[in-house]
Design a protein around this motif. Structure first.
Motif, short mmCIF file in Angstrom:
data_model
loop_
_atom_site.label_atom_id
_atom_site.label_comp_id
_atom_site.label_asym_id
_atom_site.label_seq_id
_atom_site.Cartn_x
_atom_site.Cartn_y
_atom_site.Cartn_z
N ALA A 1 1.81 -2.32 -12.44
CA ALA A 1 2.05 -3.29 -11.38
C ALA A 1 2.14 -4.70 -11.92
O ALA A 1 2.91 -5.52 -11.43
N ASN B 1 -4.77 -2.22 -6.61
CA ASN B 1 -5.12 -2.01 -5.21
C ASN B 1 -6.63 -1.89 -5.04
O ASN B 1 -7.22 -2.46 -4.10
N ASN C 1 -8.54 1.24 1.47
CA ASN C 1 -7.76 0.25 2.20
C ASN C 1 -8.45 -0.10 3.52
O ASN C 1 -9.04 0.77 4.17
N VAL D 1 1.79 1.76 -3.54
CA VAL D 1 0.66 2.31 -4.30
C VAL D 1 0.63 3.83 -4.16
O VAL D 1 0.40 4.55 -5.14
N LYS D 2 0.90 4.32 -2.96
CA LYS D 2 0.92 5.77 -2.74
C LYS D 2 2.06 6.42 -3.52
O LYS D 2 1.90 7.52 -4.05
N GLU E 1 0.83 -1.21 0.00
CA GLU E 1 0.00 0.00 0.00
C GLU E 1 0.86 1.26 0.00
O GLU E 1 0.47 2.28 -0.57
N THR F 1 -2.35 -0.89 -13.33
CA THR F 1 -1.47 -0.02 -12.56
C THR F 1 -1.60 -0.40 -11.09
O THR F 1 -2.48 -1.18 -10.69
N TYR F 2 -0.72 0.15 -10.26
CA TYR F 2 -0.81 -0.12 -8.83
C TYR F 2 -2.15 0.35 -8.25
O TYR F 2 -2.75 -0.31 -7.41
N GLU F 3 -2.61 1.49 -8.71
CA GLU F 3 -3.86 2.04 -8.18
C GLU F 3 -5.03 1.12 -8.51
O GLU F 3 -5.86 0.82 -7.65
N PRO G 1 1.18 5.38 -8.02
CA PRO G 1 -0.15 4.87 -8.34
C PRO G 1 -0.33 4.57 -9.83
O PRO G 1 -1.08 3.66 -10.19
#
Length: 659
Positions: free
Chosen positions: A475, A489, A589, A467-468, A464, A484-486, A471
């Protein structure tokens, strides 16, 4: 220097220039690219158990030089182009050395030969080096080194046999009656047929990232790691080769197919690539005359296989038998220039040549490695039994820029684990074989449990935070889909909220029965975010194994797809991601119920020594392994990353858990 053009008899005529063969030109070009490396030195040490008369040995070797145009061959550089030429006469006095007074003559002669084999040849002067070394009253060693430009394994065998024959003739006083040898310069090879050219132009030979290693600059520095299978295991392999999908027209080809299948399975396991290939030499001697001609004829040709999900050794061997049949059919002299052999970074050199006694004396043969190899070939596996001892010898020539010392040793153990697996059960899935065992397995388990590196966050927290930071970074990429990470997530959070509502919390096991897909990674993160521990279940595994895992873990839920539910029993709740609407679930989250010492997942062993057993890994161990793996591999590239599960995903390492 006076030269002549491949005569049967030594003459005083000036040479006529002759182009190199395809095989010679490729070797010359490789040497040109690495002028300071002995990468094509082919050195052997023959230990002879008997009293060798050095004067007769000298006469025998000189007779060989006089009767073989190949031994008198040199390569001249004419305006940047190589031209092979032959010296009309080459008087060579074999050095006679005496190690008999040394403390350990056998060991010292091997060290001497290893050092001597690294001396570079001047291609325009002479392309061989030899010596006779006395080790004791009735024990000698014959050192023979040649540049690959004039030799291959069959040529080494011919030289060995010819010198032995000429030695006996010299002792008997009949050396002058020795016959002339077939002349390399008289050989005229036909051009490959159009059908052959078309066949090779349609073939592929992908390079394989061995242990996910790559380097921008790779030298020719290599190390040979050797092992011997032993008579029992060798006999078992030969029997299996003749009674399995590897079976071919001859026992030698059958064994080649079996060893090829094991090598392809090995490349698949250490790379994660579903397309694996190696190059292998064809002897290039289709006629009886060529089989008796000293010189280089071998050319490299590729053999590739596609590994499918659930692939077994038996199904792979069927592919190998088909591919090797095509390769041998079209491995015509000169055809390698049209084959994608140079695209392969792995070579299998399977040799079935046997060396008889030397003039009636028993012999032990040692292939001396000069510490160098073609930089394009990151791994060369040499397989042979020169002395016909009934025990295959395996030499792993590994590139030192890609294999650090510990990996050099472990690589052989991984290959041998697959040899044992083939002998145990041809029908088992290749992906199920445990190739990491013994001390290495203990080391990895200790590494996974290690607390010394200061990990105080769960993998969920690290993910997480990533992700910040990034984003919009990619990923995961699987087939044609990218997240993507965003987005990854958000999808994982929706599943995690759903699982939490179902009752999943800290250390509750949740099964994952999915094929390779993005949903697989979503399921992993969703379960971990909910606080649960995931249990990988391969849908290609037998129902009995799946049933045992479900019963042993007592999982209440299995994240899966609708088409895979028949693999599961009715006692579990199947969460079908392909039909479940998770859009109403929040994307934020969750709070973190898990700590670093809580269970992250359960991975079951193959069960080859009994029932499958679950291995528990904590969050700390998973995070530790991930960080350790990233340190081992090259940042900034895409690699195959196992996440301690039977499933593999392509992850961009630059943005996965990298502080």
């Amino acid at each position: 220097m006076t030269v002549a053009a491949f005569p049967r008899q030594p003459t005083n005529n000036l040479a006529t220039e002759s182009n190199l063969t395809t095989a010679q030109h490729l070797l010359w070009l490789g040497q040109k690219l690495a002028p300071d490396s002995p990468l094509y030195n082919m050195a052997f040490l023959f230990t002879l158990s008997g009293k060798i008369q050095s004067d007769h040995f000298q006469s025998a070797f000189q007779a060989l030089v006089e009767r073989s145009d190949t031994l008198r061959m040199v390569i001249q550089d004419v305006n940047g182009e190589p031209q092979r030429q032959v010296l009309p006469q080459l008087d060579y006095k074999v050095p006679i050395l005496d190690f008999s007074d040394r403390e350990n003559p056998p060991a010292e002669v091997r060290n001497w030969a290893a050092n001597r084999s690294q001396i570079l040849f001047d291609l325009s002067e002479k392309l061989f080096d030899t010596a006779l070394i006395r080790l004791g009253a009735d024990r000698y060693a014959w050192y023979l080194n040649q540049h690959h430009l004039i030799t291959d394994i069959q040529s080494v065998k011919l030289i060995y046999q010819t010198v032995g024959d000429f030695y006996q003739r010299s002792v008997a006083g009949s050396l002058s009656e020795a016959p002339m040898l077939p002349a390399y310069g008289d050989i005229s090879l036909p051009s490959p047929s159009a059908r052959t050219v078309d066949y090779w132009q349609q073939q592929q030979a992908n390079s394989v990232e061995l242990y996910h290693r790559s380097a921008h600059q790779i030298s020719s520095r290599t190390r040979r790691v050797s092992c011997e299978l032993g008579p029992d295991k060798t006999a078992a392999l030969k029997q299996l080769a003749m009674n399995s999908e590897a079976q071919a027209l001859t026992p030698q080809l059958s064994l080649f197919n079996l060893v090829s299948g094991i090598l392809l399975a090995y490349l698949y396991r250490i790379s994660g690539s579903e397309q694996v290939a190696f190059a292998t030499p064809a002897h290039g001697r289709p006629t009886a005359l060529l089989k008796e001609t000293i010189g280089v004829f071998i050319e490299l040709f590729p053999l590739q296989a596609d590994i499918e999900p659930g692939e077994t050794f038996a199904s792979l061997l069927r592919k190998v038998s088909h591919a090797s049949g095509g390769m041998l059919r079209y491995a015509q002299p000169g055809a390698s220039q049209f084959a994608p052999s140079r695209d392969a970074n792995v070579v299998l050199n399977f040799i079935h040549a046997k060396l008889p006694d030397f003039a009636g004396f028993p012999v032990r043969s040692d292939w001396i490695h000069p510490g160098a190899g073609d930089p394009q070939h990151h791994l060369r596996l040499q397989v042979h039994d020169f002395d016909n001892r009934g025990s295959l010898q395996l030499h792993f020539d590994v590139n030192c820029d890609l294999f650090e010392p510990k990996l050099q040793e472990r690589a052989t153990e991984h290959f041998l684990a697959l040899v044992d697996a083939v002998l145990a059960d041809l029908n088992q899935p290749i992906a199920d074989v445990e190739i990491v065992n013994g001390s290495e397995q203990s080391h990895l388990m200790e590494l996974a449990k290690c607390e010394s590196i200061g990990i105080n966050k769960t993998v969920v927290q690290q993910f997480e935070e990533q992700v910040k930071r990034t984003p919009a970074a990619i990923a995961i990429t699987c087939e044609n889909e990218t997240l993507t990470y965003e987005r990854l997530n958000a999808r994982a959070n929706r599943l995690a909220h759903y699982l939490r509502a179902q009752g999943v919390t800290t250390e509750i096991p949740v099964g994952i029965c999915l094929r390779r897909s993005i949903d697989m990674l979503v399921a992993i993160w969703g379960i971990l975010k909910a606080g649960g521990a995931y249990v990988p279940i391969d849908p290609s595994h037998p129902h009995e194994r799946i049933g045992h895992i479900l019963e042993d873990t007592q999982v209440g839920w299995v994240v899966t797809h609708s088409g895979l539910t028949p693999h599961l029993n009715a006692q579990v709740i199947n969460i079908q991601l392909d039909s479940l609407d998770l859009t109403p679930q929040p994307t934020n989250n969750l709070n973190h119920p898990s700590a670093t010492n809580h269970l992250a997942y359960l991975l079951y062993t193959s069960g080859s020594t009994g029932k499958p057993k679950g291995v528990e890994i904590e969050h700390r161990g998973l995070a530790n392994y991930v960080n350790w793996a990233i340190q081992q591999y090259v940042r900034g590239r895409t690699l195959s990353f196992p996440l301690f599960s039977p499933f593999t995903f392509d992850l961009t390492v630059t943005s996965i858990y990298v502080p």
